[in-house]
Design a protein around this motif. Sequence first.
Motif, short mmCIF file in Angstrom:
data_model
loop_
_atom_site.label_atom_id
_atom_site.label_comp_id
_atom_site.label_asym_id
_atom_site.label_seq_id
_atom_site.Cartn_x
_atom_site.Cartn_y
_atom_site.Cartn_z
N CYS A 1 1.56 3.11 2.36
CA CYS A 1 2.44 3.52 3.88
C CYS A 1 3.94 3.28 3.45
O CYS A 1 4.41 2.34 2.78
CB CYS A 1 1.67 2.54 4.99
N LYS B 1 -3.44 0.76 8.83
CA LYS B 1 -3.16 2.22 8.79
C LYS B 1 -4.00 3.05 7.88
O LYS B 1 -4.41 3.65 8.31
CB LYS B 1 -1.58 2.32 8.65
N CYS B 2 -3.82 2.67 6.61
CA CYS B 2 -4.35 3.39 5.57
C CYS B 2 -5.82 2.57 5.06
O CYS B 2 -6.48 3.29 4.20
CB CYS B 2 -3.50 3.84 4.54
N THR C 1 4.79 -0.90 6.33
CA THR C 1 3.34 -1.38 6.98
C THR C 1 3.93 -2.44 7.97
O THR C 1 4.31 -3.45 7.45
CB THR C 1 2.74 -1.94 5.78
N CYS D 1 -4.38 -3.12 4.93
CA CYS D 1 -3.51 -2.45 5.84
C CYS D 1 -4.28 -1.78 7.07
O CYS D 1 -5.47 -1.24 7.06
CB CYS D 1 -2.94 -1.30 5.02
N CYS E 1 0.71 -1.15 0.19
CA CYS E 1 0.17 -0.02 0.09
C CYS E 1 0.89 1.14 0.13
O CYS E 1 2.19 1.24 -0.26
CB CYS E 1 -0.95 -0.08 1.29
#
Length: 114
Positions: free
Chosen positions: A7, A28-29, A10, A26, A5
């Motif tokens: 990021c 995070k995103c 990750t 992911c 992704c």
Amino acid sequence: MINLCGCYETHDLKVEADIGADAIWCNKCFSNFDIEYVPISNELKSELFEWLSKYGEWIDWDTDGIVLNGAELEEEHNKQGLKLTEKVQKELEGKYKVSFSPSTYAKRCAAQKQ
Ligand SMILES: [Zn+2]
């Protein structure tokens, strides 16, 4: 490890079932990863595919509600998902932290009706 992704790095993944998506994201995103590129065994990949294919058995698509015993079906699916997440975590030990994001559709539906 290739970047799956946008990021920079990750380390946090999550397992979540959704219509038309792969099982690993992911954390995070919230990008959905193409499971082909996630470094887990083919055996585990097919288990995840099978699990995904059962997602939504509790949804009544005609009414956007839940089917009879829908809450139990969802709970069972979540239990399997948690087990699979543990397997993914084991295979990715030391590289990624993997968490499970359970489906809450049936629970939310039930709450709305009360
Ligand atoms: Zn990301």
